[in-house]
Design an enzyme around this catalytic site. Sequence first.
Site, mmCIF file in Angstrom:
data_model
loop_
_atom_site.group_PDB
_atom_site.id
_atom_site.type_symbol
_atom_site.label_atom_id
_atom_site.label_comp_id
_atom_site.label_asym_id
_atom_site.label_seq_id
_atom_site.Cartn_x
_atom_site.Cartn_y
_atom_site.Cartn_z
ATOM 1 N N GLU A 1 14.556 17.490 42.821
ATOM 2 C CA GLU A 1 15.500 16.488 42.120
ATOM 3 C C GLU A 1 17.020 16.901 42.578
ATOM 4 O O GLU A 1 17.908 15.765 43.066
ATOM 5 C CB GLU A 1 15.609 16.698 40.556
ATOM 6 C CG GLU A 1 16.353 15.970 39.966
ATOM 7 C CD GLU A 1 16.336 15.855 38.411
ATOM 8 O OE1 GLU A 1 15.470 16.587 37.935
ATOM 9 O OE2 GLU A 1 16.956 15.415 37.656
ATOM 10 N N GLU B 1 17.691 15.122 25.212
ATOM 11 C CA GLU B 1 17.834 13.922 25.856
ATOM 12 C C GLU B 1 17.231 12.775 25.191
ATOM 13 O O GLU B 1 16.617 11.759 25.966
ATOM 14 C CB GLU B 1 17.404 14.173 27.422
ATOM 15 C CG GLU B 1 18.047 15.026 28.251
ATOM 16 C CD GLU B 1 17.545 15.318 29.814
ATOM 17 O OE1 GLU B 1 16.488 14.842 29.801
ATOM 18 O OE2 GLU B 1 18.571 15.826 30.338
ATOM 19 N N ASP C 1 20.172 23.055 34.574
ATOM 20 C CA ASP C 1 19.031 22.087 34.920
ATOM 21 C C ASP C 1 18.667 22.128 36.560
ATOM 22 O O ASP C 1 19.039 21.280 36.979
ATOM 23 C CB ASP C 1 19.617 20.678 34.645
ATOM 24 C CG ASP C 1 18.342 19.629 34.615
ATOM 25 O OD1 ASP C 1 17.278 20.225 34.789
ATOM 26 O OD2 ASP C 1 18.672 18.573 34.394
HETATM 27 C C1 BDP Z 1 16.146 16.682 34.162
HETATM 28 C C2 BDP Z 1 15.751 15.409 34.617
HETATM 29 C C3 BDP Z 1 15.210 14.334 33.783
HETATM 30 C C4 BDP Z 1 14.139 15.139 32.856
HETATM 31 C C5 BDP Z 1 14.677 16.414 32.386
HETATM 32 C C6 BDP Z 1 13.520 17.328 31.753
HETATM 33 O O1 BDP Z 1 16.963 14.774 35.407
HETATM 34 O O2 BDP Z 1 14.607 13.270 34.506
HETATM 35 O O3 BDP Z 1 13.462 14.210 31.979
HETATM 36 O O4 BDP Z 1 15.379 17.184 33.076
HETATM 37 O O5 BDP Z 1 13.273 18.312 32.053
HETATM 38 O O6 BDP Z 1 16.105 17.453 35.206
HETATM 39 O O7 BDP Z 1 13.126 17.092 30.551
#
Ligand code: BDP
Length: 721
Positions: free
Chosen positions: A411, A309, A383
């Site tokens: 989340e 990401e 996720d």
């Molecule tokens: C996702 C989230 C994000 C996190 C990412 C992570 O949306 O904000 O940075 O995981 O775990 O669930 O690095």
Amino acid sequence: MLKATLLSIFISISLFFSVSANDGYNLWLDYRPIQNPELKSQFKTLMDGIYFFGENPTYQAIKNELDLASDKMLNQAPVYTNERLSNSKIWMGTRDQLSQVLSLTQQGEISNLGQDGYWRGPLDFEGKTYYAIIGNKPVGVLYGVYNLLNSIQTKTFNKSIKITDSPKVKVRMLNHWDNLDRTVERGYAGFSIWDWHKLPGYVDPRYIDYARANASLGINAVSLTNVNANALILTTDFMKKAKVLADLFRPYGIKVFLTARFSAPIQIGGLKTADPLDPDVIKFWKEKTDEMYSYIPDFGGFLVKANSEGQPGPHEYGRNHAEGANMLADALAPHGGLLIWRAFVYSHEVDEDRHKQANLEFEPLDSKFKENVIIQVKNGAIDFQPREPFHPLFGAVNNTQLGMEFQITQEYLGQATQLVFLAPMWEEVLKSKTYQPNQNATVASVIETPINKNHKTLIAGVSNIGTDRNWTGHLFGQANWYAFGKLAWNPELDSKTIAEEWIKLTFGDNPDVLTKVEKIMLESHEAAVDYMTPLGLHHIMGRSHHYGPGPWVTGGRADWTSLYYHRADSLGIGFDRTSTGSNALAQYAPEITHNWSDPNEIPEKFLLWFHHLPWDFKLKNGMTLWEGIANHYDSGVKKAREMEKTWASLEGEIDPERFHHVEQLLAIQVEEAEWWRNSCLLYFQSISHLPFPNNIEQPVGDLEYYKSLSFPNAPGIRPSW
Ligand code: BDP
């Protein structure tokens, strides 16, 4: 006279309210007055003569806890004695400290405490019986004391029973996704409790209450900062701030970790590269780490998110994850520090199902990681979805130490407006059979087993804590923090036991409250799955804030859209991950690949996770897939309404403050459940063109309206999205 009477009425009214009002701040450490006379007298006896074998800061923390507990539960201060024999009733100390008074049999009994375990029970010495709490280390005594207090509060204390307990996992950790400006990524309970601006000078008393709460569950590590890391946390100024927290937490057995931004050598080190094999980069990290240990001698280590990401990582320099992780691990090793490297890696530039990417990266690196590296793996491969099959990495590597990462913050599970008890979901994952490395292996056994004696085991949870008075936004968010701690200590525990304990600690032991709240809690996860993502659907929430439904989300990076995951078209719905599709299923053990490849064999809860099926596919109950989807959404809404009704029936049995807090949130939850059902069903109907089954409440509203909703100020949004 009149004045005096009025004053006394006023005082008694305010006292009444201060006693009955409960804002949830005290968590499960509320220590209400003991009503049961026998229990009260037993506890009173113990508090009348406490003898510590030696002194240290952890024993001081124990005394502070006992002062508080005794004051609140007995309305009296405990009596500490310096005389071991004549006046003492309860003894506390380490096994070594007590060695002169333990008989050989007792020494044997108390020998298997592991690092952090404790023993508590009656101890005979020279014709008299004492009660003793014994740990291998002082922190074990602390855990034993919390367990004793827990047993008093839940009325399970029995002074003649001997109890031995020790954690099955070495590192039991909270991961805060807290930014240095106090915003919290995916945080729904206010701002970060770390007041970096006022540290190191100002110490918020809340830090101690935070440490107490964690220690009472056995949580022994915290990573203070967001995995989307800011390199500034590694500057000297911030080290001084972090040191204050580490010093406060130490007596509670809690080690501080920080997130390390892989590009820190460039951002704060003045280098042109962050290549893990570059000698200057190696030197930078070694010096940074040494400096960190000069402030925090027992610093836990670094937690790293790399090449995921948009976060920087070794790939930029043509290096792999092992080369990146090992370089940092080498810097930590001389100090006994741990390097926790996340397996949450995926990239839209890689032309592979996101589900497969972590395994593709990490399987070839099996056995390549240094001994002080733990790979932290999310419970599922996508996720933190409302329900995920366990991450295939848990069964796929033999020579890499894997730790578990759960998400306590909700989340994808209703954030702070919904009551969703997460223990059943975690239990489901932990008890899943991996069939590798052996037939009996489960996710829990994989996590609990060190690959050799030098490796540490780990369970981490992404924290749901913030500055809200009740810590977690939703009162029932506390239950998830509690459950996480309990499962990190013992991943074999069951959700029902945890729920019961939490309810008693939180609301007392009124049987009606216990039965009803337990029912609400234990059914809440399945309800949420039903109205959000039934039958294996996943990742269909609103874009970026992840609040509410968004099955229509499309455009931009494919693996961040809903369409990528549900793949609904006029013929059917679901992600084909069998051999005719992405073949992610092949990353599991053959037993699983074989069974789950057949849409009639796979547990239906994972059906659309792995299969793309026609709308008229027959489910086990005889319904078509379309009817099944509609029925699940509808039954989720009905379950949410049921939860609301059950809670309403508790009015008068729970203090008004917490009752109304939860009552209002449950009303929101019902509305949100209806919103999920209506918008998902209307959306899927626009693709399937099938009528809704008659037996369900017909979805109402206008799909275009649902699509138009936007939430630019929803809490917890990741700033860069
Ligand atoms: C996702 C989230 C994000 C996190 C990412 C992570 O949306 O904000 O940075 O995981 O775990 O669930 O690095």
